[in-house]
Design an enzyme around this catalytic site. Structure first.
Site, mmCIF file in Angstrom:
data_model
loop_
_atom_site.group_PDB
_atom_site.id
_atom_site.type_symbol
_atom_site.label_atom_id
_atom_site.label_comp_id
_atom_site.label_asym_id
_atom_site.label_seq_id
_atom_site.Cartn_x
_atom_site.Cartn_y
_atom_site.Cartn_z
ATOM 1 N N ARG A 54 0.848 -1.203 0.000
ATOM 2 C CA ARG A 54 0.000 0.000 0.000
ATOM 3 C C ARG A 54 0.877 1.243 0.000
ATOM 4 O O ARG A 54 0.505 2.289 -0.508
ATOM 5 C CB ARG A 54 -0.959 0.004 1.204
ATOM 6 C CG ARG A 54 -1.767 1.284 1.301
ATOM 7 C CD ARG A 54 -3.011 1.235 2.175
ATOM 8 N NE ARG A 54 -2.963 0.309 3.274
ATOM 9 C CZ ARG A 54 -2.309 0.519 4.425
ATOM 10 N NH1 ARG A 54 -1.632 1.626 4.621
ATOM 11 N NH2 ARG A 54 -2.331 -0.396 5.381
ATOM 12 N N TYR A 106 -17.176 16.360 -14.557
ATOM 13 C CA TYR A 106 -17.719 14.996 -14.660
ATOM 14 C C TYR A 106 -18.776 14.828 -13.563
ATOM 15 O O TYR A 106 -18.568 15.271 -12.423
ATOM 16 C CB TYR A 106 -16.566 13.988 -14.501
ATOM 17 C CG TYR A 106 -17.031 12.581 -14.244
ATOM 18 C CD1 TYR A 106 -17.900 11.948 -15.120
ATOM 19 C CD2 TYR A 106 -16.612 11.888 -13.114
ATOM 20 C CE1 TYR A 106 -18.335 10.654 -14.873
ATOM 21 C CE2 TYR A 106 -17.034 10.590 -12.868
ATOM 22 C CZ TYR A 106 -17.907 9.978 -13.751
ATOM 23 O OH TYR A 106 -18.342 8.707 -13.505
ATOM 24 N N ASP A 178 -8.309 19.210 -13.574
ATOM 25 C CA ASP A 178 -8.570 17.880 -14.116
ATOM 26 C C ASP A 178 -8.215 17.922 -15.604
ATOM 27 O O ASP A 178 -8.917 18.536 -16.403
ATOM 28 C CB ASP A 178 -10.047 17.512 -13.892
ATOM 29 C CG ASP A 178 -10.330 16.057 -14.244
ATOM 30 O OD1 ASP A 178 -9.674 15.537 -15.167
ATOM 31 O OD2 ASP A 178 -11.215 15.455 -13.602
ATOM 32 N N LYS A 203 -8.800 6.850 -18.844
ATOM 33 C CA LYS A 203 -9.154 7.422 -20.135
ATOM 34 C C LYS A 203 -7.937 7.424 -21.081
ATOM 35 O O LYS A 203 -7.356 6.398 -21.301
ATOM 36 C CB LYS A 203 -9.740 8.814 -19.904
ATOM 37 C CG LYS A 203 -10.846 8.835 -18.827
ATOM 38 C CD LYS A 203 -12.032 8.012 -19.245
ATOM 39 C CE LYS A 203 -13.125 7.784 -18.229
ATOM 40 N NZ LYS A 203 -13.018 8.145 -16.863
HETATM 41 O O1 P1T Z 1 -13.893 6.849 -13.481
HETATM 42 P P1 P1T Z 1 -12.700 7.383 -12.729
HETATM 43 O O2 P1T Z 1 -11.413 6.786 -13.174
HETATM 44 O O3 P1T Z 1 -12.878 7.345 -11.246
HETATM 45 O O4 P1T Z 1 -12.557 8.926 -13.155
HETATM 46 C C1 P1T Z 1 -13.498 9.899 -12.842
HETATM 47 C C2 P1T Z 1 -13.392 11.039 -13.793
HETATM 48 C C3 P1T Z 1 -12.675 12.168 -13.415
HETATM 49 N N1 P1T Z 1 -12.529 13.229 -14.235
HETATM 50 C C4 P1T Z 1 -13.081 13.236 -15.467
HETATM 51 C C5 P1T Z 1 -12.921 14.434 -16.334
HETATM 52 C C6 P1T Z 1 -13.803 12.130 -15.915
HETATM 53 O O5 P1T Z 1 -14.331 12.178 -17.144
HETATM 54 C C7 P1T Z 1 -13.972 11.008 -15.069
HETATM 55 C C8 P1T Z 1 -14.759 9.810 -15.472
HETATM 56 N N2 P1T Z 1 -15.580 10.009 -16.575
HETATM 57 C C9 P1T Z 1 -16.401 9.075 -17.167
HETATM 58 C C10 P1T Z 1 -16.511 7.826 -16.721
HETATM 59 C C11 P1T Z 1 -17.159 9.556 -18.334
HETATM 60 O O6 P1T Z 1 -17.692 8.749 -19.113
HETATM 61 O O7 P1T Z 1 -17.225 10.780 -18.509
#
Ligand code: P1T
Length: 387
Positions: A54, A106, A178, A203
């Site tokens: 961890r 998001y 972000d 992503k």
């Molecule tokens: O899904 P996760 O890895 O926890 O990420 C969250 C997140 C944070 N910031 C942005 C700009 C994001 O687009 C996302 C996650 N977005 C999607 C799952 C979506 O389809 O827009």
């Protein structure tokens, strides 16, 4: 690594080499997947830098050095998801502290702020960060953090990163950006004065739709130490296999992003000229109201495009009518995806807030992949013909 230490390495070289040295025991050019939860200690009170996974893991550290290199930061801190990366930053705050956040983030980020962290006494004000005055007016003496996304998900709004950094710092607050939609290939927020860059590595950074992950990148040693402490103390680490997959993906980021940028622009132009689209949101189009800012702070405009089709029924028929674009949440993978944010990624945002931002039932979001552009356009043409 560079023969001339004065000459900085170019992005594509960093993507492959930043923070990477062949494995000292075997020479393996890819860091091994250290699939272990713990490490044998040679004597009580002595260890080889690794005690418990961890806290430390060599595969994860290889990824962290790579991501730091790409964003131009000194520390990368990897997480189990994008949301847990954002949450870790918020966990450096205390009850009573105040956060100013872009309103069109998001949906999951908005849900965490509104429905989880606000219960713990952190206060939030949501603003339209296209307007620096609105952001400045929202800052209070107890504001510790300004959180923005640029471009935003899914309206593709931009904020002026330099102005945001100035406003945050005048108020003794930190700026978190972000950068999931842009990626460091297109935009590097630390260069504009941001303190923290956050990614959903799920992503573009991973790019192959096979991992959930997140990361923070910072330049400040004390801030990095605080964030490592929060992660160690709360536990949202990615597994070694996932860290390795993101690292493998990041090595082709520059090639994939060139293709995403090209295909994104081609799809945005196609939709703009098609009579079915009422408005197309893409910062690379001259018609985007912030195109000048886009050109100033970005070098490419990604594969994310949103189009307003006028009604929920038309949006449904469009997203159900494509063959190559898969109806799915998420974005940034090599394959093209399509969805209706109001019913999917932003369903957790209050309907009146959604409408006010333009996230209508008729808004369709496309994550344009790197397939052949002719095939993608044909697919969209076919689906639009059915409206
Ligand atoms: O899904 P996760 O890895 O926890 O990420 C969250 C997140 C944070 N910031 C942005 C700009 C994001 O687009 C996302 C996650 N977005 C999607 C799952 C979506 O389809 O827009």
């Amino acid at each position: 690594m560079s023969t001339d230490p004065q000459r900085p390495l170019a992005f594509g070289t960093l993507a492959i080499h930043a923070g990477q040295e062949p494995d000292p025991t075997t020479g393996a050019v890819m860091p091994p997947i250290y699939q272990t939860s713990t490490y044998r200690q040679p004597a009580l009170g002595e260890h080889l830098g690794y005690e418990y996974a961890r806290v430390q893991n060599p595969t994860r550290e290889a990824l962290e050095r790579n991501l730091a290199g790409l964003e131009g930061g000194t520390h990368g801190i990897a997480f189990a998801s994008g949301l847990s990366a954002i949450e870790a930053v918020l966990k450096t705050l205390s009850a009573g502290d105040h956060v100013v956040s872009e309103e069109n983030t998001y949906g999951g980020t908005n849900r965490m702020f509104n429905r989880v962290l606000s219960r713990l006494g952190i206060q939030f004000t949501f603003v339209d960060s296209r307007d620096p005055d609105q952001v400045r007016d929202a800052m209070r003496p107890e504001t510790r953090l300004l959180h923005v996304e640029t471009p935003t998900n899914p309206m593709m709004r931009l904020c002026d990163l330099r102005a945001m950094a100035d406003i945050a710092h005048e108020a003794d607050a930190l700026l978190m950006v972000d950068n999931t939609f842009s990626t460091p290939f297109n935009q590097r927020p630390l260069e504009f004065g941001a303190d923290i860059v956050v990614h959903s590595t799920t992503k573009y950074l991973n790019g192959h739709s096979d991992v959930i992950g997140g990361a923070l990148i910072v330049n400040d040693d004390d801030l990095a130490e605080e964030l490592f402490f929060v992660r160690k103390s709360t536990g949202a680490v990615p597994g070694p296999m996932d860290a390795w997959l993101v690292l493998r993906g990041a090595k082709t980021l520059h090639l994939r992003m060139q293709a995403h940028n090209q295909n994104g622009l081609a799809v945005a132009r196609f939709l703009q000229e098609h009579p079915a689209g009422e408005a197309v949101h893409y910062p690379g189009l001259e018609s985007h109201p912030q195109h000048d800012l886009a050109v100033r702070q970005m070098t490419g405009f990604t594969g994310m495009v949103s189009v307003e089709l006028g009604s929920g029924d038309r949006a449904r028929r469009f997203v159900e009518g494509t063959r190559l674009f898969a109806l799915a949440e998420s974005l940034g993978g090599v394959e093209s995806l399509i969805g209706v944010p109001a019913l999917m990624t932003h369903a957790s945002v209050a309907p009146e807030r959604r409408e006010a931002m333009g996230v209508t039932d008729g808004l369709v979001r496309l994550s344009v992949g790197i397939e052949d552009i002719g095939d993608l356009i044909e697919d969209l043409k076919g689906a639009l013909a059915g409206l």
